[in-house]
Scaffold this motif. Structure first.
Motif, PDB file in Angstrom:
ATOM      1  N   ALA A 265       0.870  -1.430  -0.262  1.00  0.00           N
ATOM      2  CA  ALA A 265       0.125  -0.122   0.077  1.00  0.00           C
ATOM      3  C   ALA A 265       0.706   1.374   0.081  1.00  0.00           C
ATOM      4  CB  ALA A 265      -0.860   0.159   1.269  1.00  0.00           C
ATOM      5  N   ILE A 266       2.058   1.162   0.496  1.00  0.00           N
ATOM      6  CA  ILE A 266       2.994   2.503   0.725  1.00  0.00           C
ATOM      7  C   ILE A 266       4.353   2.181   0.026  1.00  0.00           C
ATOM      8  CG2 ILE A 266       3.979   4.002   2.487  1.00  0.00           C
ATOM      9  CD1 ILE A 266       1.634   2.565   4.399  1.00  0.00           C
ATOM     10  N   TRP A 267       4.782   3.092  -0.828  1.00  0.00           N
ATOM     11  CA  TRP A 267       6.249   3.130  -1.252  1.00  0.00           C
ATOM     12  C   TRP A 267       6.743   4.678  -1.176  1.00  0.00           C
ATOM     13  CZ3 TRP A 267       8.256   5.262  -5.922  1.00  0.00           C
ATOM     14  CH2 TRP A 267       9.669   4.932  -6.069  1.00  0.00           C
ATOM     15  N   PRO A 268       7.838   4.615  -0.745  1.00  0.00           N
ATOM     16  CA  PRO A 268       8.642   3.355  -0.080  1.00  0.00           C
ATOM     17  C   PRO A 268       8.112   3.220   1.555  1.00  0.00           C
ATOM     18  CG  PRO A 268      10.099   5.273   0.067  1.00  0.00           C
ATOM     19  CD  PRO A 268       8.723   5.659  -0.814  1.00  0.00           C
ATOM     20  N   VAL A 269       8.257   2.298   2.274  1.00  0.00           N
ATOM     21  CA  VAL A 269       7.810   2.057   3.293  1.00  0.00           C
ATOM     22  C   VAL A 269       9.014   1.343   4.279  1.00  0.00           C
ATOM     23  CG1 VAL A 269       7.138  -0.273   3.094  1.00  0.00           C
ATOM     24  CG2 VAL A 269       5.768   0.963   4.722  1.00  0.00           C
ATOM     25  N   HIS A 270       8.972   1.287   5.697  1.00  0.00           N
ATOM     26  CA  HIS A 270       9.967   0.780   6.280  1.00  0.00           C
ATOM     27  C   HIS A 270      11.289   1.329   6.353  1.00  0.00           C
ATOM     28  CE1 HIS A 270       7.406  -3.177   6.095  1.00  0.00           C
ATOM     29  NE2 HIS A 270       6.975  -2.502   6.777  1.00  0.00           N
ATOM     30  N   THR A 271      11.275   2.654   6.141  1.00  0.00           N
ATOM     31  CA  THR A 271      12.739   3.479   6.009  1.00  0.00           C
ATOM     32  C   THR A 271      13.139   3.985   7.533  1.00  0.00           C
ATOM     33  OG1 THR A 271      11.770   5.526   5.832  1.00  0.00           O
ATOM     34  CG2 THR A 271      11.424   4.592   3.939  1.00  0.00           C
ATOM     35  N   PRO A 272      14.396   4.091   7.379  1.00  0.00           N
ATOM     36  CA  PRO A 272      14.923   4.723   8.535  1.00  0.00           C
ATOM     37  C   PRO A 272      14.179   5.989   9.076  1.00  0.00           C
ATOM     38  CG  PRO A 272      16.726   4.372   6.993  1.00  0.00           C
ATOM     39  CD  PRO A 272      15.284   4.206   6.211  1.00  0.00           C
ATOM     40  N   LEU A 273      13.410   6.629   8.367  1.00  0.00           N
ATOM     41  CA  LEU A 273      12.769   7.933   8.597  1.00  0.00           C
ATOM     42  C   LEU A 273      11.235   7.582   9.229  1.00  0.00           C
ATOM     43  CD1 LEU A 273      13.375   9.888   5.527  1.00  0.00           C
ATOM     44  CD2 LEU A 273      14.409   9.784   7.536  1.00  0.00           C
ATOM     45  N   ASP A 274      10.847   6.290   9.055  1.00  0.00           N
ATOM     46  CA  ASP A 274       9.498   5.784   9.727  1.00  0.00           C
ATOM     47  C   ASP A 274       9.532   4.730  10.936  1.00  0.00           C
ATOM     48  OD1 ASP A 274       7.421   6.268   7.273  1.00  0.00           O
ATOM     49  OD2 ASP A 274       8.861   5.283   6.354  1.00  0.00           O
ATOM     50  N   GLY A 275       8.378   4.680  11.620  1.00  0.00           N
ATOM     51  CA  GLY A 275       8.539   3.692  12.820  1.00  0.00           C
ATOM     52  C   GLY A 275       7.349   2.936  12.644  1.00  0.00           C
ATOM     53  N   ASP A 276       7.349   2.367  11.649  1.00  0.00           N
ATOM     54  CA  ASP A 276       6.063   1.374  11.266  1.00  0.00           C
ATOM     55  C   ASP A 276       6.116   0.291  12.235  1.00  0.00           C
ATOM     56  OD1 ASP A 276       5.741   2.959   9.073  1.00  0.00           O
ATOM     57  OD2 ASP A 276       7.206   1.649   7.828  1.00  0.00           O
ATOM     58  N   THR A 277       4.957   0.134  12.633  1.00  0.00           N
ATOM     59  CA  THR A 277       4.504  -0.771  14.007  1.00  0.00           C
ATOM     60  C   THR A 277       3.334  -1.464  13.718  1.00  0.00           C
ATOM     61  OG1 THR A 277       5.949   0.330  15.158  1.00  0.00           O
ATOM     62  CG2 THR A 277       4.445  -1.187  16.429  1.00  0.00           C
ATOM     63  N   ILE A 278       3.237  -2.814  13.801  1.00  0.00           N
ATOM     64  CA  ILE A 278       1.759  -3.626  13.586  1.00  0.00           C
ATOM     65  C   ILE A 278       1.712  -4.375  14.866  1.00  0.00           C
ATOM     66  CG2 ILE A 278       0.617  -5.154  12.288  1.00  0.00           C
ATOM     67  CD1 ILE A 278       2.036  -4.313   9.941  1.00  0.00           C
ATOM     68  N   PHE A 279       0.380  -4.543  15.817  1.00  0.00           N
ATOM     69  CA  PHE A 279       0.142  -5.084  16.385  1.00  0.00           C
ATOM     70  C   PHE A 279      -0.971  -6.241  15.881  1.00  0.00           C
ATOM     71  CE2 PHE A 279       0.720  -1.154  18.709  1.00  0.00           C
ATOM     72  CZ  PHE A 279       1.570  -1.712  19.929  1.00  0.00           C
ATOM     73  N   ALA A 280      -0.607  -7.511  16.538  1.00  0.00           N
ATOM     74  CA  ALA A 280      -1.782  -8.328  16.113  1.00  0.00           C
ATOM     75  C   ALA A 280      -2.269  -8.975  17.138  1.00  0.00           C
ATOM     76  CB  ALA A 280      -0.807  -9.771  15.171  1.00  0.00           C
ATOM     77  N   ALA A 281      -3.374  -9.288  17.200  1.00  0.00           N
ATOM     78  CA  ALA A 281      -4.520  -9.628  18.149  1.00  0.00           C
ATOM     79  C   ALA A 281      -5.423 -10.701  17.648  1.00  0.00           C
ATOM     80  CB  ALA A 281      -5.199  -8.646  18.784  1.00  0.00           C
ATOM     81  N   ALA A 282      -5.671 -11.548  18.605  1.00  0.00           N
ATOM     82  CA  ALA A 282      -6.656 -12.804  18.411  1.00  0.00           C
ATOM     83  C   ALA A 282      -7.631 -12.893  19.398  1.00  0.00           C
ATOM     84  CB  ALA A 282      -5.970 -14.166  18.293  1.00  0.00           C
ATOM     85  N   THR A 283      -8.881 -12.735  19.164  1.00  0.00           N
ATOM     86  CA  THR A 283      -9.781 -12.700  20.091  1.00  0.00           C
ATOM     87  C   THR A 283     -10.466 -14.138  20.558  1.00  0.00           C
ATOM     88  OG1 THR A 283     -11.949 -12.508  18.350  1.00  0.00           O
ATOM     89  CG2 THR A 283     -10.820 -10.350  19.466  1.00  0.00           C
ATOM     90  N   GLY A 284      -9.986 -15.292  19.778  1.00  0.00           N
ATOM     91  CA  GLY A 284     -10.234 -16.438  20.245  1.00  0.00           C
ATOM     92  C   GLY A 284     -11.671 -17.038  20.182  1.00  0.00           C
ATOM     93  N   LYS A 285     -12.307 -16.782  18.998  1.00  0.00           N
ATOM     94  CA  LYS A 285     -13.514 -17.286  18.869  1.00  0.00           C
ATOM     95  C   LYS A 285     -13.636 -18.540  18.151  1.00  0.00           C
ATOM     96  CE  LYS A 285     -15.085 -13.938  21.188  1.00  0.00           C
ATOM     97  NZ  LYS A 285     -15.644 -13.870  22.652  1.00  0.00           N
ATOM     98  N   ARG A 286     -12.851 -18.738  17.453  1.00  0.00           N
ATOM     99  CA  ARG A 286     -12.757 -19.801  16.218  1.00  0.00           C
ATOM    100  C   ARG A 286     -11.391 -20.811  16.144  1.00  0.00           C
ATOM    101  NH1 ARG A 286     -16.424 -20.588  11.885  1.00  0.00           N
ATOM    102  NH2 ARG A 286     -15.664 -22.004  10.297  1.00  0.00           N
ATOM    103  N   GLU A 287     -11.571 -21.861  16.507  1.00  0.00           N
ATOM    104  CA  GLU A 287     -10.233 -22.655  16.313  1.00  0.00           C
ATOM    105  C   GLU A 287      -9.587 -22.943  14.755  1.00  0.00           C
ATOM    106  OE1 GLU A 287      -8.513 -24.099  18.716  1.00  0.00           O
ATOM    107  OE2 GLU A 287      -9.948 -24.121  20.406  1.00  0.00           O
TER     108      GLU A 287
END
Length: 339
Positions: A265-287
């Protein structure tokens, strides 16, 4: 991968709610995600200048197994105070990790830099982000606006206004996938000088204009355009979520895979100028039927969903009211009025 769900928001994932607090005079805001029950979560940081809180405990080998909320905030390091406001709101409800007779709400967070966007940052002794976090927590629900709101209020990209975006879909495994992102990128979500989004191959239902990609694809400039602010002054921060039952290690892998959504979606990305961070969460409703292949398919769906959310963040944004504010996509390219 299948079609989007009713809201086309991360709240299509059962077990979470989203709240925003927006201050247009400040030119900043806070977004918080509250979990109905403690959620398994992890994080992956790929940018060179991140601002984060309580991320070490999300490692698979750490003691705390689940979290109660996540904050995404403007304000750079000042915005880390937003989590304290969310903690206060949760403590009032008797929510927290038990330590003897005490309850401690577990609220990781990440921030983006929006201190130079023309908003009034003369806030006196204490920054307003704790109060904004409290407001966002108390505003949490299933429906919420996108664009210049919450953590996306003061966000910008190299060429046009950034913002808050979200999207959802039903994975081929039967699991629900959602993404929530504040796009404040050093790079661009659009092809150079064009209204077309890099995320176009993943678009569903004309959610960001239905323009597709231009044909033929233009040659890309060398070097690419960059926002030109110093390290740490740009950052795209996100939460991806699923209703799957995941371990912390599996959530970590999902966060790692999700960064490909930024790259789509973004170009360029993950550069030394960015602080790109992603959290991932699971609510545990479906195996998971298969812990390896199902996770791979969920990861692929998450990449597509996050890429769409990034484009929606920019497509839905309005320019800030300050003089000289960065123009929005609609300012530059027109399009239907925002609802």
């Amino acid at each position: 991968m299948r079609a989007t769900l009713a809201r086309n928001l991360i709240t299509d994932v059962a077990g979470l709610k989203v709240g925003n607090a927006t201050d247009l005079t400040l030119g900043s805001g806070v977004t918080t995600i509250l979990f109905d029950e403690p959620a398994v979560a992890s994080v992956d940081v790929r940018g060179g200048g991140p601002g984060t809180r309580e991320t070490d405990l999300l490692a698979p080998d750490e003691t705390v197994g689940a979290i109660h909320a996540i904050t995404l905030s403007g304000g750079s390091a000042f915005g880390l105070d937003a989590a304290a406001g969310v903690m206060a709101a949760l403590a009032e409800r008797g929510i927290g990790f038990p330590v003897g007779d005490a309850l401690v709400p577990i609220v990781p967070g990440a921030v983006l830099f929006d201190l130079l966007n023309g908003g009034n940052k003369e806030w006196g002794r204490f920054a307003p982000y704790r109060d904004l976090g409290y407001q966002a927590a108390n505003a949490a629900g299933l429906d919420f606006p996108l664009g210049t709101v919450g953590a996306g209020t003061g966000a910008t990209t190299v060429s046009m206004k950034g913002g808050l975006g979200s999207a959802s879909m039903l994975c081929s495994t039967g699991h629900t996938i959602g993404a929530l992102v504040a796009v404040n990128a050093c790079g661009a979500t659009n092809l150079p000088g064009m209204p077309h989004f890099w995320s176009a191959p993943f678009e569903q239902g004309g959610e960001f204009g239905g323009l597709g990609l231009p044909h033929p694809l233009p040659a890309l400039p060398d070097p690419p355009a960059l926002k030109g602010l110093p390290a740490g002054a740009n950052t795209t921060i996100a939460l991806v979520a699923t209703d799957a039952v995941l371990t912390k290690a599996q959530a970590k892998r999902l966060a790692v895979m999700a960064h490909d959504g930024f790259a789509r979606a973004i170009w360029p990305v993950h550069t030394p100028l960015d602080g790109d961070t992603i959290f991932a969460a699971a609510t545990g409703k479906r195996e998971l039927a298969d812990p390896v292949f199902d996770l791979a398919l969920i990861g692929a769906a998450t990449v597509a969903t996050l890429a769409r959310a990034c484009a929606r963040a920019v497509y839905e944004a309005n320019a800030l009211p300050q003089r000289g504010a960065q123009p929005s996509w609609r300012d530059l390219w027109g399009g239907p009025p925002l609802s």
